[in-house]
Structure formats: C-alpha cells, structure tokens
Design an enzyme around this catalytic site. Structure first.
Site, PDB file in Angstrom:
ATOM      1  N   ILE A  93       2.817  -8.876  -7.818  1.00 24.84           N
ATOM      2  CA  ILE A  93       3.506  -9.493  -8.954  1.00 24.84           C
ATOM      3  C   ILE A  93       4.093  -8.433  -9.880  1.00 24.84           C
ATOM      4  O   ILE A  93       5.113  -8.643 -10.534  1.00 24.84           O
ATOM      5  CB  ILE A  93       2.511 -10.344  -9.782  1.00 24.84           C
ATOM      6  N   LEU A  94       3.423  -7.289  -9.930  1.00 25.60           N
ATOM      7  CA  LEU A  94       3.689  -6.329 -11.000  1.00 25.60           C
ATOM      8  C   LEU A  94       5.002  -5.583 -10.843  1.00 25.60           C
ATOM      9  O   LEU A  94       5.540  -5.061 -11.813  1.00 25.60           O
ATOM     10  CB  LEU A  94       2.527  -5.348 -11.101  1.00 25.60           C
ATOM     11  N   GLU A  95       5.528  -5.525  -9.626  1.00 26.63           N
ATOM     12  CA  GLU A  95       6.839  -4.889  -9.445  1.00 26.63           C
ATOM     13  C   GLU A  95       7.890  -5.600 -10.291  1.00 26.63           C
ATOM     14  O   GLU A  95       8.736  -4.962 -10.912  1.00 26.63           O
ATOM     15  CB  GLU A  95       7.225  -4.913  -7.962  1.00 26.63           C
TER      16      GLU A  95
ATOM     17  N   GLU B 224       0.825  -1.202   0.000  1.00 26.33           N
ATOM     18  CA  GLU B 224       0.000   0.000   0.000  1.00 26.33           C
ATOM     19  C   GLU B 224       0.866   1.261   0.000  1.00 26.33           C
ATOM     20  O   GLU B 224       0.483   2.289  -0.569  1.00 26.33           O
ATOM     21  CB  GLU B 224      -0.931   0.007   1.223  1.00 26.33           C
TER      22      GLU B 224
ATOM     23  N   PRO C 172      13.864 -11.341   1.953  1.00 27.30           N
ATOM     24  CA  PRO C 172      12.742 -11.631   2.849  1.00 27.30           C
ATOM     25  C   PRO C 172      11.793 -10.445   2.964  1.00 27.30           C
ATOM     26  O   PRO C 172      12.217  -9.286   2.861  1.00 27.30           O
ATOM     27  CB  PRO C 172      13.423 -11.928   4.191  1.00 27.30           C
ATOM     28  N   ARG C 173      10.534 -10.745   3.161  1.00 31.62           N
ATOM     29  CA  ARG C 173       9.534  -9.691   3.355  1.00 31.62           C
ATOM     30  C   ARG C 173       9.893  -8.833   4.569  1.00 31.62           C
ATOM     31  O   ARG C 173       9.697  -7.628   4.565  1.00 31.62           O
ATOM     32  CB  ARG C 173       8.153 -10.332   3.544  1.00 31.62           C
TER      33      ARG C 173
ATOM     34  N   PHE D 135      16.122  -2.541   3.250  1.00 27.84           N
ATOM     35  CA  PHE D 135      14.905  -2.048   2.610  1.00 27.84           C
ATOM     36  C   PHE D 135      15.242  -1.214   1.372  1.00 27.84           C
ATOM     37  O   PHE D 135      16.318  -0.641   1.263  1.00 27.84           O
ATOM     38  CB  PHE D 135      14.102  -1.180   3.590  1.00 27.84           C
ATOM     39  N   GLY D 136      14.283  -1.152   0.461  1.00 28.73           N
ATOM     40  CA  GLY D 136      14.357  -0.217  -0.653  1.00 28.73           C
ATOM     41  C   GLY D 136      15.256  -0.629  -1.794  1.00 28.73           C
ATOM     42  O   GLY D 136      15.579   0.202  -2.644  1.00 28.73           O
TER      43      GLY D 136
END
Length: 418
Positions: A331-333, A60, A264-265, A305-306
């Site tokens: 998925i779209l990234e 988001e 990892p997330r 991150f990033g």
C-alpha cells in the site's frame, strides 16, 4: 530431516529440469538467463565484504534496493549480490541496482546447485527478506556465513501449515542468527513455533524510499491528462480485473472527467487483458502500443516494468491489486505520492499495514465491485473533494511517520560487519 530433504531433492532433479522447461515455454523464465537456475553464471570478483540479499519477488526487491542504497551510503566499500526468483523482480533489479551490486537468479534448491552457487560467491553475510525459505539453500549458506531473516512475516495459512511441521520449521529458521519480524502478530507466531531469537521492529516497507519518477515523462503525461481525474488500478491480478473491468463503463458515465489506468502485476498478461477488455466492450490501449494514453479510450494499460512511480504521481486515487484474493500488495508505494488508497477485503499478507492505514484514515477498504464503484463515485463527487483531500494527506503523513524503522534495521544488520 534435512538429509531426507536433500535425498528427495536429489531424486526430484529430473522433475526440476521439466519444471524449468515448462516455465520457459510459458514465459516465466528468460532463456538468456536460465543457466543461472543451475548456478552457472557470475562469481565473486574481490575480497571486499560481500552481502548476499535474497528478494523473492517485486515487493521484496524494492526492500533490497533500499537496503543496498542505505548500507552503501554508510559503508561504501561493501559489495552486494542480490538474488531473486521471479522474472518481474529480475527485470527491476537488473536495471535499478547500482554498480556495486550484482543480480543473479537464485538457483534451484538442490544441494548440487546450491554448493556451486555458494562456492562461486562465498558471501560474508546473507539477508533473506520476508517469507521465502528454501531449506537446502539456507542450511548450506549458514555453514559459510551469518544469515539474517528480515521483515519476516507469516500468514495465518502458513502458520497453521508450519504448526504441523514444527520440527522442520525450527531446523530451517534456527540457521538464522537474527530474525527480525514486521509485527507483534508475527513475533507471536514465530515464538509459538519455537523461534526465540526474534525482534519486532515493524515493517521495513514503511521505510521504503519513494519510487523513482522520470521527470520528463511526468511533465509530458501531466500535461496530456491535465483535465482528468486519474484513477490507478495498481498491481492487478486476473481476479481483480474480473471485478474492475465490469464497473468501468458505469464509472465513466457517472464521472465524465475521470481517466482509468491499469498496471497489471505481471505485464506479460497484456494480451489476455486486452481480450477481456474487448469482451467487456471497453476500448483500451497498452503503453507498448502508445506512449501516451488515448483520451477517447476507456482505459490505458501499462505493460512495462519500473513505471509505477510515474503513474502514482498523476493519480488522485489508487486501488491496490491482489486485495480480493491474493492477500494484497504494498500500500505504501502509493502513500509516498499522497494518493487516496483503496483496497479490497483480503489483506491477509499485509494485515498490520492495512490495519495501520485504516486506523489513520489513510485508506479505504471495500468488500465488492459494487462497493468499489460507489466509493469511487463518492470520492470524485466535487461535493466530497475535502474528504478526498484528507485521505490523500493522511496517506503521506502515515508513511512519513514510519521512516525511522530503517535505521533500527540497519543497527542490527551492521552488528555482523567486521
């Protein structure tokens, strides 16, 4: 019903403090920013039109960044407050938001903190993204400004749950002046729950801009891995890694020139991931230990991150994590970078995107670790290079076809501007 909710949230106030303390202990709160959970923090600086955007987590947050960027291009005088809940999203937003926007952690959904927060900021328009609905916060905010729920979605599980509390759901969602859903399926669910002010514009994630890439880092990394076929496992959870790690040895035996990268997330899990690698007899290095992959290792773990865009840039194939048990991630990234995309059996949180990419032959769905191993070996076989290339080209075409969705979202959002 709302009075009862307020009463219960007031009674539970001591428990909120305990929960925040526990989150601090386990690293899910930043001690430097924990005061923001109690609405202690920044406040509105001037009288320019202020849009408040709430983005629960990382996915988001990427939408929020896109909205800020595109709205500000057309309305440079507008200012933004962006709130989020998780630490991962907070880190991304704090570093990537422009100067015209401020990030703050969303306070606990208690009327005391909510009123302080709203009094500090006095937003002129509120935009909530996707599915995080805080009843008290939404109810109080609607007394001050128009609220929009954008890219709204509802899983089958949530739908069944809300059907049992239909009246309460209506009480919350009817605070929104407009509800923009991301699919026909979501539209039907909202309508069945008694919400009529809904519009289906499609998934705004289709219109997400390409993730940023540090070009100097890309040149260095590409040169370092120039003779390797890179397989990226992106946004993984422990459940994904239980399936992924055991197949890596076999994969590297079959495909000598492949190199595995795992992101990892939640990067704070890095120690447990490295421990699991040792248990699987896998050699691994974290990015925090070495800026470049160790080519003799079995895999490289990105615990910063990033940097997702950087690693999508060098990947031939990307497996999208969270797709064995968590409902899947964006998925779209990966599609923006023309990756061949693979995901697991559970895309329940991204049903329409998954259906779209599969129909367009822009992605592959597998059901198990064995299928994943077989598919990777197949795609990396030089005899199947044309098929791999087709998936890569189709993923980029798919995301390019859907860029117009953002313009349609902005048309509705700007109706509420002065």
């Amino acid at each position: 019903m709302m009075r009862l909710y307020y009463f219960l949230s007031f009674l539970l106030l001591p428990i909120y403090f305990v929960i925040i303390f526990i989150r601090l202990l386990i690293g899910k709160e930043d001690i430097r920013r924990v005061k923001e959970r109690f609405a202690i923090g920044k406040h509105r600086q001037d009288n320019r039109f202020l849009i408040w955007i709430h983005a629960a987590s990382v996915g988001e947050s990427m939408i929020a960044l896109n909205l800020v960027d595109n709205i500000s291009k057309h309305f440079p005088e507008v200012r933004f407050l962006v709130t989020s809940w998780t630490q991962s999203s907070a880190k991304i937003l704090s570093t990537k938001l422009p100067k015209i926007a401020t990030h703050q952690l969303l306070p606990i959904d208690n009327i005391i903190f909510t009123k302080i927060f709203l009094n500090n900021w006095k937003p002129d328009l509120g935009i909530f993204i996707e599915s995080e609905l805080w009843p008290g916060t939404i109810n109080e905010a609607a007394k001050q400004c128009n609220l929009l729920l954008v890219n709204a979605r509802m899983s089958d599980k949530s739908f069944e749950s809300w059907k049992k509390r239909k009246g309460f759901f209506q009480l919350i969602v009817k605070n929104f002046s407009e509800v923009i859903v991301q699919s026909e399926r979501d539209l039907q669910k909202f309508n069945e729950l008694g919400i009529s002010n809904t519009t289906n514009l499609g998934n705004i994630k289709f219109a997400n801009e390409k993730l940023p890439v540090n070009q100097e880092e890309l040149i260095k990394l590409s040169e370092h891995l120039k003779n390797k076929q890179v397989i990226l496992f992106a946004s993984t959870h422990p459940e994904d890694e239980e399936i992924i790690l055991p197949i890596i040895k076999n994969l590297k035996k079959q495909v000598i020139d492949c190199y595995i990268i795992l992101i990892p997330r939640h990067p704070e899990r890095i120690k447990s991931i490295l421990d699991n690698c040792i248990a699987q007899d896998l050699s691994a290095t974290a990015k925090s230990q070495n800026d470049l992959p160790v080519l003799t290792d079995d895999l490289y773990i990105v615990d910063r991150f990033g940097e997702m865009g950087l690693f999508f840039s060098i990947a031939s194939i990307s497996f999208i994590g969270g797709s064995f048990k968590q409902g899947g991630h964006n998925i779209l990234e990966a599609a923006h970078f023309s990756n061949c995309i693979i995901f697991g059996p559970d895309m329940s949180k991204n049903t329409d995107i998954a259906k779209g990419v599969l129909q367009s032959k822009a992605a592959i769905q597998i059901k198990s670790g064995e299928e994943l191993l077989n598919m990777l070996e197949y795609l990396l076989d030089p005899n199947n290079s044309r098929e791999l290339k087709n998936y890569q080209e189709n993923s980029l075409k798919f995301v390019e076809r859907n860029q117009k969705i953002l313009d349609e979202y902005l048309q509705i959002i700007t109706k509420f501007f002065p």
